[in-house]
Scaffold this active site. Structure first.
Site, PDB file in Angstrom:
ATOM      1  N   GLN A  54      -9.004  -0.436   1.557  1.00  0.00           N
ATOM      2  CA  GLN A  54      -8.829   0.978   1.221  1.00  0.00           C
ATOM      3  C   GLN A  54      -9.152   1.842   2.443  1.00  0.00           C
ATOM      4  OE1 GLN A  54     -10.908   4.181  -1.764  1.00  0.00           O
ATOM      5  NE2 GLN A  54     -11.033   2.052  -2.313  1.00  0.00           N
ATOM      6  N   TYR A 128     -11.782  13.481  -1.042  1.00  0.00           N
ATOM      7  CA  TYR A 128     -11.491  13.191   0.366  1.00  0.00           C
ATOM      8  C   TYR A 128     -10.388  14.120   0.875  1.00  0.00           C
ATOM      9  CZ  TYR A 128     -14.332   8.916   0.733  1.00  0.00           C
ATOM     10  OH  TYR A 128     -15.365   8.022   0.816  1.00  0.00           O
ATOM     11  N   ARG A 176      -4.562   5.791  -4.176  1.00  0.00           N
ATOM     12  CA  ARG A 176      -5.615   6.042  -5.188  1.00  0.00           C
ATOM     13  C   ARG A 176      -5.632   7.547  -5.414  1.00  0.00           C
ATOM     14  NH1 ARG A 176     -11.174   3.189  -5.389  1.00  0.00           N
ATOM     15  NH2 ARG A 176     -11.709   3.778  -7.494  1.00  0.00           N
TER      16      ARG A 176
END
Length: 178
Positions: A54, A128, A176
Site C-alpha cells: 500500500q 491522506y 483504498r
C-alpha cells in the site's frame, strides 16, 4: 503467511521523500529500497501468500511529528485545523507540487512491481493527501483540482493514470477509498 492466509496488504508506505506518513512509516522513494522489500516479499510468497504493498502520502496529516517541516503542511488547500496533529495549518499545494506527487505515486508503484509484489494499493482514504483533495472540507480550491466533485477527483484520476501507465495493465492495482 505461515498460517495459510491468502494475502497481506501492507500498511501505507510513503512516496514522498520529504514527507513521512503518520508515525514515520517507511518510505519507498528510491530504488535502493527495492531489494530489501523484494527479500521480505519473497519470504511471504514462499508460503503461498500474496503480498500487496500500500502506497500513500499523508499530506498535512504528517504533522503528527513533534518537529513538523514546511513540507508537512502541504494539502489541497490552506485550512486551519484544531483537531488533527501538532500543527494546525495546512498550505495549498502548487500545481507543480501536485504533478510531482502524481509522479511520486507512479514511481512508487514501479518500485512495488520491481520488488516482486503481487499488487499495489493507493491510499485515497484516512485523511491522506488524495482524500484531502476529494473532501470539500479540506479542498477549497477554485481551479481544476477543486470545486465540483469531478474537479476534486482530478488529482486521484491523474494518480490512477500515472500508476497504470507505469505498472501496465497486467498488474493488480487497487484504490483504498473511504
Amino acid at each position: 503467511a505461515e498460517q495459510g492466509i491468502g494475502g497481506i496488504i501492507s500498511a501505507s508506505i510513503t512516496v514522498d521523500e520529504r514527507r513521512w506518513a503518520p508515525l514515520e512509516y517507511p518510505k519507498l522513494t528510491q530504488d535502493r529500497f527495492i531489494k530489501p522489500i523484494r527479500e521480505a516479499v519473497h519470504e511471504v510468497q514462499a508460503h503461498g501468500c500474496k503480498y500487496i504493498l500500500q502506497l500513500g502520502d499523508g499530506g498535512y496529516h504528517t504533522q503528527t511529528s513533534l518537529l513538523p517541516q514546511v513540507e508537512d503542511s502541504k494539502s489541497a488547500s490552506s485550512v486551519f485545523d484544531l483537531v488533527f496533529g501538532y500543527g494546525n495549518r495546512s498550505t495549498a499545494m502548487t500545481v507543480e507540487e501536485i504533478r510531482q506527487t502524481v509522479q511520486n505515486f507512479a514511481e512508487g508503484a514501479r518500485r512495488v512491481r520491481d520488488a516482486g509484489c503481487d499488487g499495489v494499493e493507493i491510499t485515497a482514504s484516512k485523511g491522506y493527501i488524495i482524500h484531502q483533495f476529494l473532501n470539500p472540507a479540506t479542498n477549497r480550491r477554485k481551479e481544476a483540482y477543486g470545486g465540483s466533485v469531478e474537479n476534486r477527483f482530478q488529482f486521484l484520476r491523474e494518480v490512477v493514470q500515472g500508476v497504470r501507465r507505469t505498472v501496465g495493465n497486467d498488474f493488480l492495482f487497487r484504490i483504498r477509498l473511504s
